[in-house]
Design a protein around this motif. Structure first.
Motif, PDB file in Angstrom:
ATOM      1  N   ALA A 175      -1.047   9.172  -7.470  1.00  0.00           N
ATOM      2  CA  ALA A 175      -0.973   8.511  -8.775  1.00  0.00           C
ATOM      3  C   ALA A 175      -0.447   9.421  -9.887  1.00  0.00           C
ATOM      4  N   GLY A 176      -0.756  10.686  -9.878  1.00  0.00           N
ATOM      5  CA  GLY A 176      -0.326  11.576 -10.951  1.00  0.00           C
ATOM      6  C   GLY A 176       0.939  12.361 -10.667  1.00  0.00           C
ATOM      7  N   LEU A 177       1.508  12.197  -9.485  1.00  0.00           N
ATOM      8  CA  LEU A 177       2.700  12.960  -9.126  1.00  0.00           C
ATOM      9  C   LEU A 177       3.967  12.360  -9.736  1.00  0.00           C
ATOM     10  N   LYS A 178       4.921  13.226 -10.050  1.00  0.00           N
ATOM     11  CA  LYS A 178       6.202  12.760 -10.579  1.00  0.00           C
ATOM     12  C   LYS A 178       7.202  12.621  -9.434  1.00  0.00           C
ATOM     13  N   HIS A 179       8.091  11.654  -9.588  1.00  0.00           N
ATOM     14  CA  HIS A 179       9.135  11.436  -8.603  1.00  0.00           C
ATOM     15  C   HIS A 179      10.431  11.222  -9.369  1.00  0.00           C
ATOM     16  N   PRO A 180      11.537  11.826  -8.952  1.00  0.00           N
ATOM     17  CA  PRO A 180      12.776  11.744  -9.736  1.00  0.00           C
ATOM     18  C   PRO A 180      13.295  10.328  -9.977  1.00  0.00           C
ATOM     19  N   THR A 181      13.060   9.420  -9.049  1.00  0.00           N
ATOM     20  CA  THR A 181      13.583   8.065  -9.251  1.00  0.00           C
ATOM     21  C   THR A 181      12.848   7.312 -10.345  1.00  0.00           C
ATOM     22  N   PHE A 182      11.661   7.783 -10.738  1.00  0.00           N
ATOM     23  CA  PHE A 182      10.912   7.116 -11.791  1.00  0.00           C
ATOM     24  C   PHE A 182      11.177   7.726 -13.167  1.00  0.00           C
ATOM     25  N   GLN A 192       0.866  -1.171   0.000  1.00  0.00           N
ATOM     26  CA  GLN A 192       0.000   0.000   0.000  1.00  0.00           C
ATOM     27  C   GLN A 192       0.905   1.223   0.000  1.00  0.00           C
ATOM     28  N   ILE A 193       0.813   2.013  -1.038  1.00  0.00           N
ATOM     29  CA  ILE A 193       1.716   3.154  -1.199  1.00  0.00           C
ATOM     30  C   ILE A 193       0.960   4.434  -0.862  1.00  0.00           C
ATOM     31  N   PHE A 194       1.363   5.037   0.250  1.00  0.00           N
ATOM     32  CA  PHE A 194       0.731   6.260   0.723  1.00  0.00           C
ATOM     33  C   PHE A 194       1.690   7.437   0.733  1.00  0.00           C
ATOM     34  N   SER A 195       2.970   7.201   0.372  1.00  0.00           N
ATOM     35  CA  SER A 195       3.984   8.243   0.422  1.00  0.00           C
ATOM     36  C   SER A 195       4.955   8.055  -0.728  1.00  0.00           C
ATOM     37  N   LEU A 196       5.364   9.157  -1.364  1.00  0.00           N
ATOM     38  CA  LEU A 196       6.353   9.069  -2.436  1.00  0.00           C
ATOM     39  C   LEU A 196       7.732   8.677  -1.912  1.00  0.00           C
ATOM     40  N   GLU A 197       7.969   8.947  -0.640  1.00  0.00           N
ATOM     41  CA  GLU A 197       9.281   8.686  -0.066  1.00  0.00           C
ATOM     42  C   GLU A 197       9.711   7.222  -0.216  1.00  0.00           C
ATOM     43  N   ILE A 222      -2.077   2.204  -4.763  1.00  0.00           N
ATOM     44  CA  ILE A 222      -1.429   3.521  -4.759  1.00  0.00           C
ATOM     45  C   ILE A 222      -2.495   4.552  -4.415  1.00  0.00           C
ATOM     46  N   ALA A 223      -2.237   5.339  -3.394  1.00  0.00           N
ATOM     47  CA  ALA A 223      -3.189   6.356  -2.965  1.00  0.00           C
ATOM     48  C   ALA A 223      -3.532   7.278  -4.131  1.00  0.00           C
ATOM     49  N   CYS A 224      -4.796   7.622  -4.270  1.00  0.00           N
ATOM     50  CA  CYS A 224      -5.245   8.401  -5.428  1.00  0.00           C
ATOM     51  C   CYS A 224      -4.594   9.782  -5.496  1.00  0.00           C
TER      52      CYS A 224
END
Length: 190
Positions: free
Chosen positions: A65-72, A31-36, A60-62
């Motif tokens: 879902a649309g946020l960008k993260h540098p590792t991706f 369950q992914i609730f944080s980008l960290e 993945i928390a709604c």
């Protein structure tokens, strides 16, 4: 507490109900609730699913879902699985013993079961069937996982309710190779 759409409506359960519903059918749940921690959680879930050839549950928390993260954003994403280590001495002994049994048999038979579900397992079973030239049957729960038009396919082995030819061939064999079977009251007819 409000009842949210896409939930069971259980005020005390919430998201935990969804995970509980999928847990018996998946090998790993995240369950992914944080980008960290998202990157690590996704890698863990995907690698576990690939290693075990089983489905995983990822929630993945709604709001993420649309946020960008540098590792991706890396192209391509570096990804690999650790190799599975096998004891070569034990493997050689097992192969030698199986080979002795099968080469000394007169009427061997090959039977596929429901645990052939992963595509790689079905392909390996088909290759074994072609190479061995043994009669091939499947358990009823494996229906659709094996090419039933193959030249040595003899039918569905379902204990006493099998077709006579299939039952006679399997039950008179002097060596059985069951691949991915589940033996229960359904597949053995009691």
């Amino acid at each position: 507490m409000r009842v949210l759409h896409h939930t069971t409506g259980n005020p005390g359960g919430g998201i935990a109900d969804e995970v509980a519903a999928f847990k018996p059918y998946t090998c790993h749940q995240e369950q992914i609730f944080s980008l960290e921690y998202a990157h690590h959680q996704l890698d863990t879930a995907i690698s576990t699913g690939m290693r075990l050839s089983r489905p995983v549950y990822i929630n993945i928390a709604c709001n993420l879902a649309g946020l960008k993260h540098p590792t991706f954003e890396r192209e391509p994403v570096p990804y690999s699985l650790a190799p599975v280590h096998t004891n070569p001495v034990s493997l050689a002994a097992a192969v030698e013993t199986a080979l002795e049994l099968l080469t000394s048999s007169v009427k061997p038979v090959l039977v596929g079961g429901v645990k052939l579900r992963p595509a790689a397992d079905r392909a390996a079973f088909a290759a074994l069937a072609a190479a061995s030239r043994y009669p091939v049957a499947i358990q009823p729960s494996a229906k659709g996982m094996v090419d039933e038009t193959a030249p040595r396919f003899i039918g569905i082995y379902w204990g006493q309710v099998s077709t006579p030819y299939c039952a006679e061939t399997v039950e008179s064999a002097d060596a059985y190779v069951f691949c991915g079977p589940i033996f229960n009251d359904y597949t053995t007819v009691g």
